[in-house]
Write a protein that holds these residues in place. Structure first.
Motif, PDB file in Angstrom:
ATOM      1  N   ARG A 296       0.828  -1.211   0.000  1.00 11.36           N
ATOM      2  CA  ARG A 296       0.000   0.000   0.000  1.00 11.36           C
ATOM      3  C   ARG A 296       0.865   1.266   0.000  1.00 11.36           C
ATOM      4  O   ARG A 296       0.519   2.268  -0.635  1.00 11.36           O
ATOM      5  CB  ARG A 296      -0.925  -0.013   1.212  1.00 11.36           C
ATOM      6  N   LYS A 297       1.973   1.198   0.719  1.00 10.47           N
ATOM      7  CA  LYS A 297       2.862   2.370   0.797  1.00 10.47           C
ATOM      8  C   LYS A 297       3.339   2.794  -0.587  1.00 10.47           C
ATOM      9  O   LYS A 297       3.275   3.980  -0.939  1.00 10.47           O
ATOM     10  CB  LYS A 297       4.048   2.041   1.703  1.00 10.47           C
ATOM     11  N   TYR A 298       3.785   1.832  -1.378  1.00  8.38           N
ATOM     12  CA  TYR A 298       4.408   2.194  -2.647  1.00  8.38           C
ATOM     13  C   TYR A 298       3.468   2.127  -3.837  1.00  8.38           C
ATOM     14  O   TYR A 298       3.879   2.392  -4.967  1.00  8.38           O
ATOM     15  CB  TYR A 298       5.639   1.321  -2.874  1.00  8.38           C
ATOM     16  N   GLN A 299       2.192   1.794  -3.603  1.00  9.36           N
ATOM     17  CA  GLN A 299       1.196   2.004  -4.646  1.00  9.36           C
ATOM     18  C   GLN A 299       0.978   3.498  -4.884  1.00  9.36           C
ATOM     19  O   GLN A 299       0.424   3.901  -5.905  1.00  9.36           O
ATOM     20  CB  GLN A 299      -0.119   1.322  -4.266  1.00  9.36           C
ATOM     21  N   ASP A 300       1.411   4.282  -3.950  1.00 12.91           N
ATOM     22  CA  ASP A 300       1.340   5.741  -4.045  1.00 12.91           C
ATOM     23  C   ASP A 300       2.511   6.220  -4.902  1.00 12.91           C
ATOM     24  O   ASP A 300       3.672   6.117  -4.500  1.00 12.91           O
ATOM     25  CB  ASP A 300       1.401   6.342  -2.643  1.00 12.91           C
ATOM     26  N   VAL A 301       2.214   6.752  -6.079  1.00 11.83           N
ATOM     27  CA  VAL A 301       3.265   7.172  -7.018  1.00 11.83           C
ATOM     28  C   VAL A 301       4.135   8.263  -6.406  1.00 11.83           C
ATOM     29  O   VAL A 301       5.353   8.291  -6.606  1.00 11.83           O
ATOM     30  CB  VAL A 301       2.639   7.647  -8.342  1.00 11.83           C
ATOM     31  N   THR A 302       3.540   9.158  -5.650  1.00  9.47           N
ATOM     32  CA  THR A 302       4.312  10.234  -5.018  1.00  9.47           C
ATOM     33  C   THR A 302       5.340   9.668  -4.043  1.00  9.47           C
ATOM     34  O   THR A 302       6.502  10.106  -4.012  1.00  9.47           O
ATOM     35  CB  THR A 302       3.374  11.200  -4.289  1.00  9.47           C
ATOM     36  N   ARG A 303       4.933   8.669  -3.258  1.00 10.82           N
ATOM     37  CA  ARG A 303       5.872   8.043  -2.324  1.00 10.82           C
ATOM     38  C   ARG A 303       6.983   7.306  -3.065  1.00 10.82           C
ATOM     39  O   ARG A 303       8.126   7.282  -2.619  1.00 10.82           O
ATOM     40  CB  ARG A 303       5.124   7.083  -1.410  1.00 10.82           C
ATOM     41  N   ALA A 304       6.628   6.694  -4.169  1.00  6.84           N
ATOM     42  CA  ALA A 304       7.640   5.992  -4.955  1.00  6.84           C
ATOM     43  C   ALA A 304       8.704   6.968  -5.445  1.00  6.84           C
ATOM     44  O   ALA A 304       9.912   6.689  -5.373  1.00  6.84           O
ATOM     45  CB  ALA A 304       6.984   5.275  -6.130  1.00  6.84           C
ATOM     46  N   HIS A 305       8.282   8.117  -5.918  1.00  7.23           N
ATOM     47  CA  HIS A 305       9.251   9.107  -6.400  1.00  7.23           C
ATOM     48  C   HIS A 305      10.079   9.683  -5.253  1.00  7.23           C
ATOM     49  O   HIS A 305      11.277   9.956  -5.426  1.00  7.23           O
ATOM     50  CB  HIS A 305       8.527  10.220  -7.148  1.00  7.23           C
ATOM     51  N   GLU A 306       9.471   9.866  -4.100  1.00  6.73           N
ATOM     52  CA  GLU A 306      10.233  10.358  -2.954  1.00  6.73           C
ATOM     53  C   GLU A 306      11.285   9.339  -2.544  1.00  6.73           C
ATOM     54  O   GLU A 306      12.421   9.701  -2.199  1.00  6.73           O
ATOM     55  CB  GLU A 306       9.299  10.656  -1.786  1.00  6.73           C
ATOM     56  N   ALA A 307      10.935   8.053  -2.599  1.00  2.00           N
ATOM     57  CA  ALA A 307      11.914   7.003  -2.290  1.00  2.00           C
ATOM     58  C   ALA A 307      13.062   7.031  -3.288  1.00  2.00           C
ATOM     59  O   ALA A 307      14.228   6.852  -2.913  1.00  2.00           O
ATOM     60  CB  ALA A 307      11.237   5.642  -2.302  1.00  2.00           C
ATOM     61  N   LEU A 308      12.761   7.281  -4.554  1.00  2.00           N
ATOM     62  CA  LEU A 308      13.815   7.371  -5.574  1.00  2.00           C
ATOM     63  C   LEU A 308      14.734   8.551  -5.295  1.00  2.00           C
ATOM     64  O   LEU A 308      15.962   8.429  -5.380  1.00  2.00           O
ATOM     65  CB  LEU A 308      13.186   7.500  -6.959  1.00  2.00           C
ATOM     66  N   ARG A 309      14.155   9.687  -4.951  1.00  2.00           N
ATOM     67  CA  ARG A 309      14.990  10.860  -4.647  1.00  2.00           C
ATOM     68  C   ARG A 309      15.894  10.596  -3.448  1.00  2.00           C
ATOM     69  O   ARG A 309      17.057  11.023  -3.433  1.00  2.00           O
ATOM     70  CB  ARG A 309      14.095  12.089  -4.392  1.00  2.00           C
ATOM     71  N   GLN A 310      15.383   9.909  -2.444  1.00  2.00           N
ATOM     72  CA  GLN A 310      16.198   9.595  -1.273  1.00  2.00           C
ATOM     73  C   GLN A 310      17.369   8.691  -1.642  1.00  2.00           C
ATOM     74  O   GLN A 310      18.492   8.886  -1.159  1.00  2.00           O
ATOM     75  CB  GLN A 310      15.331   8.937  -0.204  1.00  2.00           C
ATOM     76  N   VAL A 311      17.128   7.697  -2.482  1.00  2.00           N
ATOM     77  CA  VAL A 311      18.195   6.807  -2.928  1.00  2.00           C
ATOM     78  C   VAL A 311      19.251   7.587  -3.699  1.00  2.00           C
ATOM     79  O   VAL A 311      20.463   7.440  -3.467  1.00  2.00           O
ATOM     80  CB  VAL A 311      17.616   5.671  -3.794  1.00  2.00           C
ATOM     81  N   GLN A 312      18.822   8.407  -4.617  1.00  2.00           N
ATOM     82  CA  GLN A 312      19.771   9.185  -5.413  1.00  2.00           C
ATOM     83  C   GLN A 312      20.570  10.141  -4.540  1.00  2.00           C
ATOM     84  O   GLN A 312      21.781  10.314  -4.742  1.00  2.00           O
ATOM     85  CB  GLN A 312      19.017   9.947  -6.508  1.00  2.00           C
ATOM     86  N   ARG A 313      19.910  10.730  -3.556  1.00  2.00           N
ATOM     87  CA  ARG A 313      20.603  11.648  -2.651  1.00  2.00           C
ATOM     88  C   ARG A 313      21.647  10.903  -1.822  1.00  2.00           C
ATOM     89  O   ARG A 313      22.768  11.393  -1.619  1.00  2.00           O
ATOM     90  CB  ARG A 313      19.586  12.348  -1.750  1.00  2.00           C
ATOM     91  N   PHE A 314      21.280   9.708  -1.324  1.00  2.00           N
ATOM     92  CA  PHE A 314      22.229   8.917  -0.532  1.00  2.00           C
ATOM     93  C   PHE A 314      23.499   8.639  -1.314  1.00  2.00           C
ATOM     94  O   PHE A 314      24.619   8.859  -0.811  1.00  2.00           O
ATOM     95  CB  PHE A 314      21.585   7.599  -0.104  1.00  2.00           C
ATOM     96  N   TRP A 315      23.363   8.153  -2.545  1.00  2.00           N
ATOM     97  CA  TRP A 315      24.557   7.779  -3.309  1.00  2.00           C
ATOM     98  C   TRP A 315      25.358   8.994  -3.757  1.00  2.00           C
ATOM     99  O   TRP A 315      26.596   8.959  -3.772  1.00  2.00           O
ATOM    100  CB  TRP A 315      24.156   6.919  -4.497  1.00  2.00           C
ATOM    101  N   ARG A 316      24.683  10.059  -4.117  1.00  2.00           N
ATOM    102  CA  ARG A 316      25.426  11.258  -4.515  1.00  2.00           C
ATOM    103  C   ARG A 316      26.233  11.818  -3.341  1.00  2.00           C
ATOM    104  O   ARG A 316      27.368  12.260  -3.518  1.00  2.00           O
ATOM    105  CB  ARG A 316      24.467  12.322  -5.067  1.00  2.00           C
ATOM    106  N   GLU A 317      25.658  11.802  -2.146  1.00  2.00           N
ATOM    107  CA  GLU A 317      26.399  12.278  -0.979  1.00  2.00           C
ATOM    108  C   GLU A 317      27.558  11.348  -0.660  1.00  2.00           C
ATOM    109  O   GLU A 317      28.645  11.808  -0.284  1.00  2.00           O
ATOM    110  CB  GLU A 317      25.451  12.389   0.218  1.00  2.00           C
ATOM    111  N   LEU A 318      27.336  10.044  -0.825  1.00  2.00           N
ATOM    112  CA  LEU A 318      28.405   9.106  -0.504  1.00  2.00           C
ATOM    113  C   LEU A 318      29.585   9.261  -1.463  1.00  2.00           C
ATOM    114  O   LEU A 318      30.725   9.400  -1.028  1.00  2.00           O
ATOM    115  CB  LEU A 318      27.879   7.668  -0.549  1.00  2.00           C
TER     116      LEU A 318
END
Length: 788
Positions: A296-318
């Motif tokens: 149910r959490k990730y059926q929400d497209v907005t949440r899916a995109h926020e999760a993607l942004r968090q992943v991209q931010r993590f790796w770019r900072e690392l």
């Protein structure tokens, strides 16, 4: 940058910021993949869209089925797109039905992969990634109608459930235990397995259930689903054209009596110029309740995109934790990918396409974890050290490897394994000065506990007790070179590389202020004894020989018909400081003469052409492959560091360039492997394809290559006293910049050639500094300029 881009025009190129590799032709010489993991859940995806998923352990806890076929690369998790008016069907990726896709390209990024294409007036992009903390993966499919007519589309997912130990070659047996069911209220297809063949070493054996619930869902709500492979493909059906897709809806088969797959259908209607997004979720939860929550959490497209942004931010900072800018654009591009490969591929996922692992190697991930030191995150290295210390027996011997989940492994008879614990601790202490860490208590694998210092000293005690009558270390089951597995099985064979390695550790630890006087004196005495014995017995005139067998036969000697010279015995003679300077120079000159090739330094030469049961499986490889006369890239990185010590940065840089993927990959058909990550090996001269690379991603060469760059090319080395800068420039460099974090200080370093009339020297915050060890200022940024 244009030069780098045009060099890879055959199959792809690096993005302008270097953080993506963009593949424009899916017909690459071998699968070019991405390894994506959050440290627990992970997946591997190729440029064709194939691959597999897993939780915690890629072999013991595989979620989806996959077959290691690097020629066809046709096993994976796929999305089909079907036009409901015309019946035209294709896949979002090149596999299994995308050969007619237009404008196809794949963007492998840090933590995600995007497959982009067009077909029949529909533009689509599929973004695949793993959220930062949840045990699942998301597929965001964007569809855009480029035409002038309204389009009614059906999107259909497909994969095969595995749910346990891979590979399940006896599928007719294993499929009997898989059960699927569908929750219509949540649009969720679930699956579990009533058998888990976990090698846990207990009496339960094959009498336990898989303790997870796998799940698959989508947004919008699926119109129908399929849980049976035969119903999906049809008898003798093909993935390229599944028979069930010709029907308006799937059969909604579920239960325990088929060959279990996961497939959902969703309907999408697009007006001209309109675009919509569909999210598919695949994962494995602790129970049905968590599966429902995550679905149910990730059926929400907005949440899916926020999760993607968090992943991209993590790796770019690392990857931004270590910034390198040199005149060599290939080097600059490699740095973030080396970080990503070592962390995502080796530490988090521990798997790839050439080796589908999942276990921890005692020596392997300890070495990999040293990359955290270069990124200003030493606490992560310490976590890894403590994890490995907990897999040491009270007697000091360690597990060669072990399986998470099962917590079983193989007790090591390798001579070197246990010494990588004090090795990693030594690097940690040089980086941090955190000697209090040595007092942290860690359990032993067979009960009880000891401080990290006690764990390390036990390893030394065992290693020092394993000596031949003439004082050289015994090789036993093998040393770092696993292929020498028959050399010392009877307990008499010797290892010269081990002598270098042990000498390096004894001298390094004897400098630590935490040793008592008696231990320090003993280490110094033992080190000198090793040095004397090695230089007396193991010098062959122009290089050090490598080992002796139980029968006393010498390997790596000018008298050896094959395997006359081994690389590690020369490079570690230098790195350890065991070799006198003239011998160090001679040994490296011999390595350069007999081992160095245009595509890197061979591990040994000449290759063995027939199996030798007195040496081991190394000789059973085809000549020129892997350890048998190929370039073993892990060891090649050590050669770069040795060249820097003896012959300076120019020699180190030329050797480094010879096996750099971003340089070598410019002839992609000859190199074959991905040009953005490190291979494990490169074929040697006796191979019909010398210079061909393989075994990418799952190799310790990524972390060591980054260290070879930082120490061997940029001259930055952590010492007990502080961060040391020995500034040198290759002949064709005018300078370089690097940002390095160390003990709470951020160093912004610029090295350049002095202009006519300028004084050479070192300046910190604009003031002269006459010590190569830089000052420290916790919480501050220091500007360092070196003129050479």
């Amino acid at each position: 940058m244009e030069q780098i881009r045009s060099a890879f025009r055959t199959y792809g190129y690096f993005s302008s910021d270097g953080l993506e590799y963009i593949i424009t032709d899916p017909r690459t010489p071998a699968p070019w993949v991405n390894v994506i993991s959050n440290g627990d859940y992970g997946l591997v995806i190729s440029q064709a869209g194939s691959g597999y998923s897993f939780l915690t352990h890629a072999s013991l806890n595989r979620i989806t089925r996959w077959e290691q076929d690097l020629i066809r690369d046709e096993w994976g998790k796929y999305l089909y797109i079907r036009d409901l008016e015309t019946g035209l069907t294709w896949s979002a990726g090149y596999q299994p039905a995308g050969r007619d896709l237009e404008d196809y390209r794949v963007r492998h990024g840090l933590g995600y992969t995007v497959l982009e294409a067009r077909r029949a007036g529909i533009a689509h992009s599929l973004t695949v990634f793993v959220p930062g903390h949840d045990p699942c993966e998301l597929w965001i499919l964007r569809l855009e109608n480029k035409g002038s007519q309204r389009r009614r589309l059906q999107v259909v997912s497909y994969f095969e459930w595995l749910l346990g130990a891979a590979p399940d070659w006896h599928r007719e047996f294993h499929k009997l235990f898989i059960e699927t069911w569908y929750r219509a209220d949540a649009g969720l297809l679930l699956a579990t397995k009533h058998l888990w063949e976990l090698p846990a070493g207990d009496e339960i054996g094959w009498n336990r259930s898989w303790p997870y619930v796998a799940f698959h869902t989508a947004s919008p709500a699926p119109s129908s689903f399929e849980g049976d492979k035969r119903a999906f493909l049809g008898r003798h059906g093909r993935l390229e054209a599944p028979q069930s897709l010709t029907a308006p809806q799937a059969s909604n088969t579920q239960g325990r009596f088929g060959d279990a797959i996961g497939s959902l259908r969703v309907e999408v209607t697009l007006d001209p110029g309109e675009s919509k997004e569909v999210v598919f979720v695949l994962g494995a939860a602790r129970n049905e309740e968590q599966a429902l929550s995550l679905g149910r959490k990730y059926q929400d497209v907005t949440r899916a995109h926020e999760a993607l942004r968090q992943v991209q931010r993590f790796w770019r900072e690392l990857v931004g934790s270590l910034t390198v800018k040199t005149p060599d654009e290939a080097l600059n591009r490699m740095v973030p990918w080396l970080i990503y490969q070592a962390v995502s591929g080796r530490l988090f996922a521990r798997t790839a396409y050439y080796q589908t692992g999942g276990a921890y190697g005692f020596r392997d991930q300890l070495q990999d974890s040293l990359i955290w030191l270069l990124l200003g995150r030493p606490e992560r290295t310490l976590e890894q050290i403590k994890l490995h210390a907990a897999h040491q027996y009270r007697e000091g011997i360690v597990l060669h490897w072990w399986h998470p989940l099962a917590e079983t492994g193989s007790k090591s008879d390798y001579s070197d394994d246990l010494l990588w614990l004090p090795f990693a601790l030594l690097y940690y202490l040089r980086e941090t000065g955190d000697f209090a860490a040595l007092e942290e208590r860690v359990p032993y694998y067979d009960g009880g506990a000891g401080t990290l210092k006690e764990h390390a000293l036990k390893a030394f005690e065992v290693a020092l007790s394993r000596r031949s009558p003439r004082g050289l270390p015994l090789i036993l089951g093998a040393d770092w070179n696993d292929g020498l597995n028959a050399v010392g099985k009877k307990g008499r064979g010797e290892s010269v590389w081990m002598a270098h390695f042990l000498y390096f550790l004894l001298t390094g630890w004897s400098e630590l202020p935490v040793l008592d006087a008696a231990t320090r004196e003993r280490f110094q005495t033992e080190a000198q004894s090793l040095k004397a014995a090695t230089n007396l017995h193991a010098w062959d005139g122009e290089w050090y020989w490598r080992a002796t067998t139980d029968s006393g036969r010498v390997l790596g000697s000018r008298n050896s018909p094959e395997g006359k010279i081994f690389l590690n015995a020369q490079t570690w003679a230098v790195l350890s400081g065991l070799a006198p300077l003239e011998r160090a120079r001679t040994a490296l000159a011999s390595a350069r003469k007999y081992l160095y090739q245009p595509y890197g330094p061979l591990l040994l030469a000449p290759a063995y052409t027939r199996p030798d049961p007195e040496i081991g499986y190394l000789t059973r490889y085809a000549p020129g492959l892997r350890e048998n006369g190929g370039v073993y890239v892990h060891a090649a990185c050590w050669a770069v560091l040795a060249e820097r010590k003896v012959n300076g940065v120019g020699s180190a840089y030329e050797l480094w360039k010879s096996f750099c993927p971003a340089h070598r990959g410019q002839d992609a058909d000859a190199y074959q492997a991905e040009p953005y990550v490190m291979p494990g090996n490169v074929d040697g001269p006796l191979s019909p394809t010398p210079g061909r690379a393989g075994w990418t991603w799952y190799t310790g060469s990524a972390a060591w290559n980054l260290r070879a760059i930082v120490e061997g090319l940029l001259g930055l080395e952590a010492t007990l006293e502080g961060l040391k800068l020995e500034a040198q420039l290759p002949e064709d460099w005018d300078g370089y910049r690097v940002i390095r974090r160390y003990r709470g200080t951020t160093y912004q370093i610029r090295v350049r050639r002095a202009e006519p009339g300028e004084a050479r020297g070192l300046w910190v915050n604009g003031k002269p500094w006459d010590n190569p060890v830089l000052p420290q200022a916790i919480g501050e940024v220091l500007s360092v300029e070196a003129l050479v």
